[in-house]
Design a protein around this motif. Structure first.
Motif, mmCIF file in Angstrom:
data_model
loop_
_atom_site.group_PDB
_atom_site.id
_atom_site.type_symbol
_atom_site.label_atom_id
_atom_site.label_comp_id
_atom_site.label_asym_id
_atom_site.label_seq_id
_atom_site.Cartn_x
_atom_site.Cartn_y
_atom_site.Cartn_z
ATOM 1 N N SER A 2 73.962 44.771 18.587
ATOM 2 C CA SER A 2 74.075 43.856 18.324
ATOM 3 C C SER A 2 73.985 42.682 17.985
ATOM 4 O O SER A 2 74.721 41.650 17.419
ATOM 5 C CB SER A 2 75.395 43.086 19.822
ATOM 6 O OG SER A 2 73.564 43.356 20.815
ATOM 7 N N LEU A 3 72.796 42.891 18.024
ATOM 8 C CA LEU A 3 71.108 41.541 17.266
ATOM 9 C C LEU A 3 71.597 41.408 16.099
ATOM 10 O O LEU A 3 71.736 41.180 15.438
ATOM 11 C CB LEU A 3 70.056 41.614 18.243
ATOM 12 C CG LEU A 3 70.163 41.251 19.642
ATOM 13 C CD1 LEU A 3 68.038 41.751 19.664
ATOM 14 C CD2 LEU A 3 70.153 39.451 20.088
ATOM 15 N N LYS A 4 71.755 42.985 15.051
ATOM 16 C CA LYS A 4 72.187 43.216 14.287
ATOM 17 C C LYS A 4 72.907 42.555 13.554
ATOM 18 O O LYS A 4 72.881 42.061 12.424
ATOM 19 C CB LYS A 4 71.850 44.363 13.612
ATOM 20 C CG LYS A 4 70.285 45.004 13.867
ATOM 21 C CD LYS A 4 70.323 46.497 13.402
ATOM 22 C CE LYS A 4 69.069 46.983 13.577
ATOM 23 N NZ LYS A 4 68.668 48.239 12.694
ATOM 24 N N ASP A 5 73.875 43.207 14.432
ATOM 25 C CA ASP A 5 75.300 42.604 13.771
ATOM 26 C C ASP A 5 75.755 40.349 13.866
ATOM 27 O O ASP A 5 76.354 40.078 13.031
ATOM 28 C CB ASP A 5 76.609 43.273 15.067
ATOM 29 C CG ASP A 5 77.255 44.446 14.292
ATOM 30 O OD1 ASP A 5 76.616 44.821 13.413
ATOM 31 O OD2 ASP A 5 77.381 45.718 15.322
ATOM 32 N N SER A 6 74.558 40.518 14.681
ATOM 33 C CA SER A 6 75.166 38.432 14.917
ATOM 34 C C SER A 6 74.234 38.190 13.543
ATOM 35 O O SER A 6 73.769 37.361 13.228
ATOM 36 C CB SER A 6 74.827 38.033 16.193
ATOM 37 O OG SER A 6 73.071 38.925 16.480
ATOM 38 N N GLN A 7 73.316 38.692 12.861
ATOM 39 C CA GLN A 7 72.246 38.138 12.426
ATOM 40 C C GLN A 7 72.752 38.591 10.970
ATOM 41 O O GLN A 7 72.463 37.981 10.097
ATOM 42 C CB GLN A 7 70.577 38.944 11.983
ATOM 43 C CG GLN A 7 70.063 38.658 13.530
ATOM 44 C CD GLN A 7 68.825 39.630 13.325
ATOM 45 O OE1 GLN A 7 68.275 40.259 12.398
ATOM 46 N NE2 GLN A 7 67.760 38.657 14.070
ATOM 47 N N ARG A 8 73.624 39.025 10.946
ATOM 48 C CA ARG A 8 74.360 39.666 9.523
ATOM 49 C C ARG A 8 75.303 38.706 9.210
ATOM 50 O O ARG A 8 75.563 38.506 8.290
ATOM 51 C CB ARG A 8 75.271 40.591 9.353
ATOM 52 C CG ARG A 8 74.374 41.945 8.739
ATOM 53 C CD ARG A 8 74.959 43.372 8.643
ATOM 54 N NE ARG A 8 74.130 43.972 9.328
ATOM 55 C CZ ARG A 8 75.119 45.574 10.179
ATOM 56 N NH1 ARG A 8 76.577 45.691 9.928
ATOM 57 N NH2 ARG A 8 74.829 46.320 10.011
ATOM 58 N N LYS A 9 76.127 37.479 10.790
ATOM 59 C CA LYS A 9 77.434 37.367 11.020
ATOM 60 C C LYS A 9 76.630 35.163 10.167
ATOM 61 O O LYS A 9 77.365 34.406 9.740
ATOM 62 C CB LYS A 9 78.301 37.260 11.695
ATOM 63 C CG LYS A 9 78.886 38.088 11.945
ATOM 64 C CD LYS A 9 79.386 38.334 13.057
ATOM 65 C CE LYS A 9 80.205 39.321 13.532
ATOM 66 N NZ LYS A 9 80.724 39.631 14.901
#
Length: 58
Positions: free
Chosen positions: A50-57
């Motif tokens: 979820s942290l990786k996904d939020s950084q991509r966004k």
């Protein structure tokens, strides 16, 4: 049992033994430890994802 028939009903409590070669308490302790460790690793993996996904966004 007569003529080689098998008992199909409940045979009573295992009194501390069962499929595990030792005491039930030892098996339960190990099983609970493993379950907690698996839960922690699952939660950590989901958190990282979820942290990786939020950084991509962002």
């Amino acid at each position: 049992m007569a003529w080689g028939t098998k008992k199909t009903e409940h045979a009573g409590a295992k009194k501390g033994t069962g499929a595990f070669y030792g005491r039930k308490a030892d098996a339960k302790r190990g099983s609970n430890h493993r379950r907690r460790q698996d839960g922690k690793s699952t939660i950590n993996a989901e958190l990282l994802q979820s942290l990786k996904d939020s950084q991509r966004k962002s």
